[in-house]
Scaffold this active site. Structure first.
Site, PDB file in Angstrom:
ATOM      1  N   ASP A  26      -4.504 -12.728   3.270  1.00 10.85           N
ATOM      2  CA  ASP A  26      -5.738 -12.273   3.928  1.00 10.85           C
ATOM      3  C   ASP A  26      -6.983 -12.510   3.080  1.00 10.85           C
ATOM      4  OD1 ASP A  26      -4.721 -10.406   2.180  1.00 10.85           O
ATOM      5  OD2 ASP A  26      -4.696  -8.745   3.630  1.00 10.85           O
TER       6      ASP A  26
ATOM      7  N   HIS B 206       0.820  -1.229   0.000  1.00 13.72           N
ATOM      8  CA  HIS B 206       0.000   0.000   0.000  1.00 13.72           C
ATOM      9  C   HIS B 206       0.849   1.273   0.000  1.00 13.72           C
ATOM     10  CE1 HIS B 206      -3.657  -2.213   0.404  1.00 13.72           C
ATOM     11  NE2 HIS B 206      -3.374  -2.692   1.607  1.00 13.72           N
TER      12      HIS B 206
ATOM     13  N   ASP C 123      -3.016 -10.582  -2.538  1.00 10.81           N
ATOM     14  CA  ASP C 123      -3.547 -10.077  -1.266  1.00 10.81           C
ATOM     15  C   ASP C 123      -5.025  -9.695  -1.457  1.00 10.81           C
ATOM     16  OD1 ASP C 123      -2.184  -8.717   1.439  1.00 10.81           O
ATOM     17  OD2 ASP C 123      -3.976  -7.640   0.776  1.00 10.81           O
TER      18      ASP C 123
ATOM     19  N   HIS D 295      -6.401  -7.104  -0.517  1.00 15.00           N
ATOM     20  CA  HIS D 295      -6.481  -5.666  -0.786  1.00 15.00           C
ATOM     21  C   HIS D 295      -5.717  -5.320  -2.070  1.00 15.00           C
ATOM     22  CE1 HIS D 295      -6.675  -6.090   3.689  1.00 15.00           C
ATOM     23  NE2 HIS D 295      -7.700  -5.272   3.518  1.00 15.00           N
TER      24      HIS D 295
END
Ligand SMILES: [Zn+2]
Length: 308
Positions: free
Chosen positions: A245, A127, A164, A166
């Site tokens: 995740d 991120h 991931d 995200h």
């Protein structure tokens, strides 16, 4: 020859954002404990992660960002850079180790000492944008590693794969429009950080997945969308932003992947690496917050990387 390096550092366990924060030191302990419990710990070449240098980081972050993070580093207590992202007195070093792990991984793989490497590091990185820390991330570890392969080792094409839950907005921010890099990703959408779907650059293949997507649908996306594009691109090295995740048991997100899906996608990538990249893969830990599922998924990933 031990074919897989395992790179980590004790400093990565000293970074702590508070007792209720899901991105916690126990994540790394859970992984190493499960490796021992499964009897797989002896299959790897262990290395301590070095500190990344400013020169390594400057390839993907401006000096102002590095200075900002360094200045924020507290001598005591915890300082928040955003509501989710905080520094304690050990964070600065941990973040340099996390990025440095990827640099060492690239050097080991390029030297032929190992075929591939896994970096069990935190803070995670995908991120972190060029100019901002966010979403538990300070420096973009995978981007620092990929840039090292391009600049130091003069590779001309590398792929970044991100599974991931995200979207890897930071990696996209850094490499959008850079034709030496192909990024392929899957992520839950709509979901934090709510990016990745608005007109991505031509070197980005982003596949948003709706909540409750399971392993079968994920595999279909990988087979039908990721793999043809990756084969066409012919990367000389493959980087994996390995977040776990999207696991069914991980309540951070709402996808339904299982260990066997992580093993499967890793197998797809090792096959590709064998075809076009002299088996070179560097995988770096991103998310994964359900400790048992994280540890099981990492071991499933490692078994395929190390081929046992
Ligand atoms: Zn994540």
């Amino acid at each position: 020859m031990t074919s897989t390096a395992f790179i980590t550092h004790r400093d990565c366990q000293l970074h702590d954002m508070g007792s209720y924060h899901p991105e916690c030191p126990d994540r790394l302990t859970a992984i190493s404990d499960h490796m021992i419990a499964q009897g797989v710990d002896s299959y790897f070449a262990y290395h301590d992660a070095p500190l990344a240098s400013f020169q390594h980081l400057r390839r993907v972050h401006p000096a102002a960002h590095l200075e900002r993070v360094k200045r924020a580093s507290p001598e005591l207590g915890i300082v928040h850079l955003d509501p989710d992202t905080a520094m304690n007195p050990h964070t600065w070093k941990a973040a340099l180790r996390a990025a440095g792990a990827g640099v060492l991984a690239v050097d080991l793989v390029m030297a032929g000492e190992v075929q591939n490497a896994f970096c069990a590091v935190r803070p995670p990185g995908h991120h972190a944008e060029r100019e901002s820390a966010m979403g538990f991330c300070f420096f973009n570890n995978i981007a620092v590693a990929a840039a090292h392969a391009l600049e130091e080792h003069k590779l001309s094409r590398v792929a970044v794969v991100d599974f991931d839950v995200h979207h890897g907005n930071g990696t996209e921010d850094i490499f959008k429009g850079d034709q030496r890099v192909l990024m392929v990703s899957t992520f839950q959408h709509p979901f934090y950080p709510y990016s990745g779907t608005e007109k991505p650059a031509s070197n980005m293949l982003n596949v948003p997945l709706s909540r409750d997507t399971d392993g079968e649908e994920f595999r279909q996306v990988v087979s039908e969308l990721w793999m043809p594009r990756l084969r066409e691109f012919q990367p000389e090295m493959i980087f994996i932003s390995a977040g776990f995740d999207a696991h069914y048991e991980d309540e951070m997100g709402g996808l339904r992947l299982l260990e066997k899906d992580y093993a499967w996608v890793t197998g797809q990538l090792t096959e590709l690496a064998e075809e076009c990249a002299q088996k070179r893969i560097v995988s770096m830990l991103e998310g994964g917050y359900a400790l048992s599922a994280l540890a099981r998924s990492v071991v499933a990933h490692l078994r395929v990387l190390a081929d046992f």
